[in-house]
Structure formats: structure tokens, C-alpha cells
Design a protein around this motif. Structure first.
Motif, short mmCIF file in Angstrom:
data_model
loop_
_atom_site.label_atom_id
_atom_site.label_comp_id
_atom_site.label_asym_id
_atom_site.label_seq_id
_atom_site.Cartn_x
_atom_site.Cartn_y
_atom_site.Cartn_z
N PRO A 40 0.83 -1.22 0.00
CA PRO A 40 0.00 0.00 0.00
C PRO A 40 0.86 1.26 0.00
O PRO A 40 1.81 1.38 0.77
N GLY A 41 0.52 2.19 -0.89
CA GLY A 41 1.22 3.46 -0.94
C GLY A 41 2.58 3.41 -1.60
O GLY A 41 3.32 4.40 -1.57
N LYS A 42 2.92 2.29 -2.21
CA LYS A 42 4.23 2.15 -2.84
C LYS A 42 4.08 1.70 -4.29
O LYS A 42 3.03 1.22 -4.70
N GLY A 43 5.16 1.87 -5.04
CA GLY A 43 5.17 1.39 -6.41
C GLY A 43 5.41 -0.10 -6.45
O GLY A 43 5.87 -0.71 -5.49
N VAL B 89 -3.16 7.44 -9.34
CA VAL B 89 -1.75 7.43 -8.95
C VAL B 89 -0.93 7.36 -10.24
O VAL B 89 -1.18 6.52 -11.09
N TYR B 90 0.02 8.27 -10.37
CA TYR B 90 0.89 8.30 -11.54
C TYR B 90 2.25 7.73 -11.13
O TYR B 90 2.92 8.25 -10.24
N LEU B 91 2.62 6.64 -11.79
CA LEU B 91 3.84 5.91 -11.45
C LEU B 91 4.88 6.08 -12.54
O LEU B 91 4.57 6.05 -13.72
N CYS B 92 6.11 6.22 -12.11
CA CYS B 92 7.24 6.31 -13.01
C CYS B 92 8.11 5.07 -12.78
O CYS B 92 8.23 4.59 -11.64
N GLY B 108 5.17 6.71 -6.70
CA GLY B 108 3.98 7.29 -7.30
C GLY B 108 3.61 8.66 -6.76
O GLY B 108 4.03 9.05 -5.67
N THR B 109 2.84 9.38 -7.56
CA THR B 109 2.21 10.64 -7.12
C THR B 109 0.71 10.42 -7.14
O THR B 109 0.15 10.03 -8.17
N ARG B 110 0.08 10.65 -6.00
CA ARG B 110 -1.38 10.50 -5.89
C ARG B 110 -2.02 11.83 -6.22
O ARG B 110 -1.86 12.79 -5.48
#
Lengths: 113, 114
Positions: A40-43, B89-92, B108-110
Motif C-alpha cells: 500500500p502506498g508504494k510502487g 496514482v501516476y507511477l514512473c 507514485g504521485t497521488r
């Protein structure tokens, strides 16, 4: 169009209760299939890559297998710290230079102590 | 070494405003990807950078979305005139060119568009 379907959507296990997660895919030529773990909350965190049917990869309590239509992530004697969402993704031969991944929606695993 | 970092970690904006999301890849990783993850869904590919060029922009959902990369390092994803459906959520992710299959993701950026 490439598609990835994961089941079940959610799975609750008791600590030590082994089980398997499923990833079914349709792709016009498979370059590779990938498993990720997402807390949760992580990539997502990379776990395995599988390239051909019959291939298996293992890491601690996890083993990933691949057939021509699906992949399984087997979890043996899980512990609470294995709780996470497990994502499956495929990379098609046709994805060109980008080699973009097509992801499933994941299986949310909860391991109860 | 440090992993992929993204900023801000959270962004709340009003509909119609522009936002910029930043990604710092792992040093030496020439390949960089942007993905979008809507609640309860899988990741959607947005754009891929090889060095500073973007050979594949096919995932960008509309012309309100753009991205650039400089110095084969930092990348910025810009969303203009944000809409509520942009909330996600934008993930790189980044990787070595030789091993683009093994992508390392940032946290990520929420983004929440009110």
C-alpha cells in the motif's frame, strides 16, 4: 488487444496455508510475463520474469510458473509479511521498441497471523 | 544507490488547473516509463522515453497530457486543464536499455482533482 486477467481479486489465508494466484493472458506473441508485488502506498516491486512455457522461478516462499495461457504464483507457507497486492503483466512481441507492459488488476493477498 | 523518486507524493488540485509531476530515475537508467493506476485497477502505460526522446507516446489519453525528459535523467509529466477523471496514482519506472523488461518503480504521485 492484449489482455491480462488475475484471479481471485482478493485472497485471505491463515499463516502457513499455501495457495496459488492465477494470471490468465491473451497476447499476440509473448515476449515475457512479469510478477510484481505492490505494498500500500508504494510502487510495484519486481519479483519474476518468465519467458517460455514450462519455465519456473523461485524466491523464498514464492514460485512462479508459466503455461501458454496462464501463469501461477504459488505461495508456500505464507507469513503475514507476504500480505500485498500481486500484479501480473505481459509484454508482447508486437510492443516494439517501448516494450510496454500490459498489467492485470492484481490479487490482494492478506495473510492472517 | 537510491531508487526511483517521484514528487510530489500527493497533489490535490482544482478542476481546470495544470499540474506537473516529477520523476527522478535511477542513475544510469536510460529507459523511463510513465504509468497511471486508477483505484482498484491495473497500471495503464502512458509514455516511454529512450534517453531524452519519446518513441512511444501511444498511451497518453489526450492532448492535455504531455511529458518531457532532460539530461537523460529527470522527467516531467504535465497535465493541463485537469479533469476529475485524471484522479489516479501516476507511477514512473526506469530501467537499463539492455534490460527494459526489468522496470524499477517509484512510489507514485497521488493526484486528486476536485
Amino acid at each position: 488487444e492484449d489482455q491480462v486477467t488475475q484471479s481471485p481479486e482478493a485472497l485471505r489465508l491463515q499463516e502457513g496455508e499455501s495457495s496459488s494466484l492465477n494470471c490468465s493472458y491473451t497476447v499476440s506473441g509473448l515476449r515475457g510475463l512479469f510478477w510484481y508485488r505492490q505494498d500500500p502506498g508504494k510502487g510495484p516491486e519486481f519479483l519474476f520474469t518468465l519467458y517460455s512455457a514450462g519455465e519456473e522461478k523461485e524466491k523464498e516462499r514464492l514460485k512462479a510458473t508459466l503455461t501458454k495461457k496462464e501463469s501461477f504464483l504459488h505461495i508456500t507457507a505464507p507469513k503475514p509479511e507476504d500480505s500485498a497486492t500481486y500484479l501480473c503483466a505481459v509484454q508482447a512481441l508486437s510492443s516494439g521498441s517501448a516494450r510496454q507492459l500490459t498489467f492485470g488488476s492484481g490479487t490482494q493477498l492478506t495473510v492472517l497471523p | 544507490g537510491a531508487g526511483v523518486s517521484q514528487s510530489p507524493s500527493n497533489k490535490v488540485t482544482e478542476k481546470g488547473k495544470d499540474v506537473e509531476l516529477r520523476c527522478d530515475p535511477i542513475s544510469g537508467h536510460t529507459a523511463l516509463y510513465w504509468y497511471r493506476q486508477r483505484l482498484g485497477q491495473g497500471l495503464e502505460f502512458l509514455i516511454y522515453f529512450q534517453g531524452n526522446s519519446a518513441p512511444d507516446k501511444s498511451g497518453l489519453p489526450s492532448d492535455r497530457f504531455s511529458a518531457e525528459r532532460t539530461g537523460e535523467s529527470v522527467s516531467t509529466l504535465t497535465i493541463q486543464r485537469t479533469q476529475q477523471e485524471d484522479s489516479a496514482v501516476y507511477l514512473c519506472a526506469s530501467s537499463l536499455i539492455q534490460t527494459v523488461e526489468t522496470q524499477y518503480f517509484g512510489p507514485g504521485t497521488r493526484l486528486l482533482v476536485l
